[in-house]
Design an enzyme around this catalytic site. Sequence first.
Site, PDB file in Angstrom:
ATOM      1  N   ARG A 172       0.818  -1.222   0.000  1.00 30.42           N
ATOM      2  CA  ARG A 172       0.000   0.000   0.000  1.00 30.42           C
ATOM      3  C   ARG A 172       0.852   1.273   0.000  1.00 30.42           C
ATOM      4  NH1 ARG A 172      -3.905  -0.396   4.700  1.00 30.42           N
ATOM      5  NH2 ARG A 172      -4.794   1.503   3.823  1.00 30.42           N
TER       6      ARG A 172
ATOM      7  N   GLN B 199      10.862 -15.158   7.506  1.00 30.46           N
ATOM      8  CA  GLN B 199       9.550 -15.804   7.429  1.00 30.46           C
ATOM      9  C   GLN B 199       9.341 -16.103   5.938  1.00 30.46           C
ATOM     10  OE1 GLN B 199       6.130 -13.282   7.976  1.00 30.46           O
ATOM     11  NE2 GLN B 199       4.794 -14.980   8.550  1.00 30.46           N
TER      12      GLN B 199
ATOM     13  N   ASP C  83       6.742  -1.446  11.845  1.00 33.41           N
ATOM     14  CA  ASP C  83       6.214  -0.266  11.142  1.00 33.41           C
ATOM     15  C   ASP C  83       5.588   0.746  12.098  1.00 33.41           C
ATOM     16  OD1 ASP C  83       3.916  -1.605  11.849  1.00 33.41           O
ATOM     17  OD2 ASP C  83       2.999  -1.580   9.861  1.00 33.41           O
TER      18      ASP C  83
ATOM     19  N   ASN D  10       1.066   2.152   7.074  1.00 33.89           N
ATOM     20  CA  ASN D  10       0.757   1.300   5.917  1.00 33.89           C
ATOM     21  C   ASN D  10       0.728   2.069   4.611  1.00 33.89           C
ATOM     22  OD1 ASN D  10       0.402  -1.103   7.447  1.00 33.89           O
ATOM     23  ND2 ASN D  10      -1.595  -0.367   8.093  1.00 33.89           N
TER      24      ASN D  10
ATOM     25  N   ASN E 152      40.095  34.004   3.452  1.00 37.97           N
ATOM     26  CA  ASN E 152      38.905  34.672   2.920  1.00 37.97           C
ATOM     27  C   ASN E 152      38.656  34.184   1.495  1.00 37.97           C
ATOM     28  OD1 ASN E 152      36.962  37.110   3.417  1.00 37.97           O
ATOM     29  ND2 ASN E 152      37.638  37.175   1.275  1.00 37.97           N
TER      30      ASN E 152
ATOM     31  N   SER F 256      37.541  37.482  -5.743  1.00 35.62           N
ATOM     32  CA  SER F 256      36.213  37.064  -6.219  1.00 35.62           C
ATOM     33  C   SER F 256      36.271  36.425  -7.601  1.00 35.62           C
ATOM     34  CB  SER F 256      35.293  38.288  -6.291  1.00 35.62           C
ATOM     35  OG  SER F 256      35.085  38.757  -4.988  1.00 35.62           O
TER      36      SER F 256
HETATM   37  C1  UD1 Z   1      -2.477  -6.063  13.409  1.00 40.20           C
HETATM   38  C2  UD1 Z   1      -3.318  -6.818  14.450  1.00 40.20           C
HETATM   39  C3  UD1 Z   1      -4.504  -5.964  14.869  1.00 40.20           C
HETATM   40  C4  UD1 Z   1      -4.006  -4.651  15.430  1.00 40.20           C
HETATM   41  C5  UD1 Z   1      -3.091  -3.951  14.405  1.00 40.20           C
HETATM   42  C6  UD1 Z   1      -2.410  -2.769  15.057  1.00 40.20           C
HETATM   43  C7  UD1 Z   1      -3.053  -9.193  13.923  1.00 40.20           C
HETATM   44  C8  UD1 Z   1      -3.685 -10.386  13.326  1.00 40.20           C
HETATM   45  N1  UD1 Z   1      -3.768  -8.068  13.883  1.00 40.20           N
HETATM   46  O1  UD1 Z   1      -3.290  -5.878  12.245  1.00 40.20           O
HETATM   47  O2  UD1 Z   1      -5.252  -6.623  15.885  1.00 40.20           O
HETATM   48  O3  UD1 Z   1      -5.091  -3.828  15.787  1.00 40.20           O
HETATM   49  O4  UD1 Z   1      -2.042  -4.829  13.955  1.00 40.20           O
HETATM   50  O5  UD1 Z   1      -1.676  -2.044  14.111  1.00 40.20           O
HETATM   51  O6  UD1 Z   1      -1.956  -9.283  14.431  1.00 40.20           O
HETATM   52  N2  UD1 Z   1       3.815  -9.279   9.558  1.00 40.20           N
HETATM   53  C9  UD1 Z   1       4.750 -10.233   9.301  1.00 40.20           C
HETATM   54  N3  UD1 Z   1       4.367 -11.425   8.751  1.00 40.20           N
HETATM   55  C10 UD1 Z   1       3.053 -11.707   8.482  1.00 40.20           C
HETATM   56  C11 UD1 Z   1       2.097 -10.716   8.764  1.00 40.20           C
HETATM   57  C12 UD1 Z   1       2.490  -9.517   9.312  1.00 40.20           C
HETATM   58  O7  UD1 Z   1       5.960 -10.025   9.543  1.00 40.20           O
HETATM   59  O8  UD1 Z   1       2.800 -12.828   8.003  1.00 40.20           O
HETATM   60  C13 UD1 Z   1       4.251  -8.015  10.159  1.00 40.20           C
HETATM   61  C14 UD1 Z   1       4.013  -6.801   9.252  1.00 40.20           C
HETATM   62  O9  UD1 Z   1       5.158  -6.486   8.495  1.00 40.20           O
HETATM   63  C15 UD1 Z   1       3.719  -5.687  10.244  1.00 40.20           C
HETATM   64  C16 UD1 Z   1       3.098  -6.434  11.439  1.00 40.20           C
HETATM   65  O10 UD1 Z   1       3.479  -7.794  11.315  1.00 40.20           O
HETATM   66  O11 UD1 Z   1       4.910  -5.043  10.665  1.00 40.20           O
HETATM   67  C17 UD1 Z   1       1.576  -6.288  11.504  1.00 40.20           C
HETATM   68  O12 UD1 Z   1       0.978  -6.826  10.338  1.00 40.20           O
HETATM   69  P1  UD1 Z   1      -0.221  -6.082   9.611  1.00 40.20           P
HETATM   70  O13 UD1 Z   1      -0.543  -6.854   8.376  1.00 40.20           O
HETATM   71  O14 UD1 Z   1       0.118  -4.646   9.466  1.00 40.20           O
HETATM   72  O15 UD1 Z   1      -1.397  -6.282  10.660  1.00 40.20           O
HETATM   73  P2  UD1 Z   1      -2.708  -5.405  10.805  1.00 40.20           P
HETATM   74  O16 UD1 Z   1      -3.714  -5.863   9.823  1.00 40.20           O
HETATM   75  O17 UD1 Z   1      -2.337  -3.975  10.842  1.00 40.20           O
HETATM   76 MG    MG Z   2      -0.582  -2.814  10.282  1.00 40.20          MG
END
Ligand code: UD1
Ligand code: MG
Length: 459
Positions: free
Chosen positions: A22, A82, A113, A235, A368, A396
């Site tokens: 995004r 991962q 993030d 995001n 200077n 200059s």
């Molecule tokens: C997550 C939470 C939500 C919370 C919100 C706060 C979960 C399921 N949901 O949602 O409850 O309110 O954060 O901001 O946890 N990431 C990985 N691997 C993955 C998925 C995510 O490393 O497989 C990392 C992302 O890079 C990010 C973080 O985990 O830094 C959060 O993932 P994101 O997809 O942003 O979760 P949200 O939907 O924001």
């Molecule tokens: Mg998030």
Amino acid sequence: MILATEARSCLVIVLAAGEGTRMRSALPKVLHTVAGRSLLGHVLAAVAQFGASSTAIVIGPGQENVAAEAKRILPDAACFVQQERRGTAHAVLAAKSTIARSKPDDVLIVYGDTPLVRPQALAQLRAPLATGVALAVAAFRPADPTGYGRLIIKDDELLAIREHADASAAERKIELCNGGIMAFAGKTALAILERIGNGNRKGEFYLTDAVETARGMKLRAVAVEVEEDDVRGINTKKELAEAEAVAQQRLRQAALDAGVTLVAPETVFLSADTTFGKDVVVEPYVVFGEKVSVEDGAVIHSFSHLVGARIGKAASVGPFARLRPGARLGENVHIGNFVEVKEATIDAGAKANHLSYIGDAFVGAEANIGAGTITCNYDGSAKHRTEIGKNAFIGSNSALVAPVQIGDGAYVGSGSVITADVPADALALGRGRQVVKEGWATRLRALKSIGKRKTHSRD
Ligand code: UD1
Ligand code: MG
């Protein structure tokens, strides 16, 4: 600042996998910058200040640049990949071996993030673990809770976190949301994480399910309310800009608290690593890029742009100055309007007050540099150095063609192109000699008036 209690060991796992689609950018999300530092850099700086015993970072496959940034900021941090993005709990388990091996008392999960997270928030979240709680979740009340997991609380007990996509209409009305940071008691962390399933709408392994899983194991979970900024996740580019505004606000406030005079703070942009001495004045509209230090009593005038520069005591910079990486200004140096300095040391008391380029150079004390002087450092393929001795006077509009040395106390006549070294105390002139033709203009005008009369007579 060491906030983590010495007695308990704490492993921090930072989740930084994911491309951040995004953001509409080829750069991994956590490498975008706020106040001149990557999002990941901010999080790791907070983790370091908090005083984690060890840190693990979970990155996506092929994200060597994220691993390199992590190593740059926290060389001791371990990186885990991962392989597939299958949810936040799945991401934590990529670092499973480090939890199993180091057996920490506490495990903190932080998202990569959330650049505005402060060490105090991490400490606040961790505190309940010392009282026997198995899991603490950071809670906050966003103005618009859409997209966040909702916290289901009854009688002060955290029962569950419901992801927005899976929440009922009634649950979506809950204002208290999951901030994302979680603290697990080390001894039960893996048992909880490994029991989490993926029976939800997205088919992902949600870290948020840790709450219900823990309760199913007769363990306690609590919510700890923190400030929204600490958990503000990035995001989109819009959210990045909003985080930048908060970061700038904090940095300006810190500078003011430290005694820096910011005439119009809202117009000054700082970097997370900008440092100031005492009695520094910064006029309106100045940009501080990365790695700038300003020593006591220096004044930075309006519309100056500074990156990678050291500004010595009582120096004066600008207005409209540009200091680029490697600019080192000594005490009392004056760099005036439309002067650019790059990879150059300007010794105490030297002055370049107008319209100059000084690159790959050394300028001795009290020298200077006249208006319009240019060090011609580039020959189209390589850079060369210019050395100017102390007390030298460069007239200059001179071009100093590097490599070249101007000795101590030497003079260079205005408008010279200097291609050979000038000995100390000598005068060098490298320009066409002036020719004066007495009465020439009178003769010209006379010739012109004859021409005019002839044309008129023809009419
Ligand atoms: C997550 C939470 C939500 C919370 C919100 C706060 C979960 C399921 N949901 O949602 O409850 O309110 O954060 O901001 O946890 N990431 C990985 N691997 C993955 C998925 C995510 O490393 O497989 C990392 C992302 O890079 C990010 C973080 O985990 O830094 C959060 O993932 P994101 O997809 O942003 O979760 P949200 O939907 O924001
Ligand atoms: Mg998030």
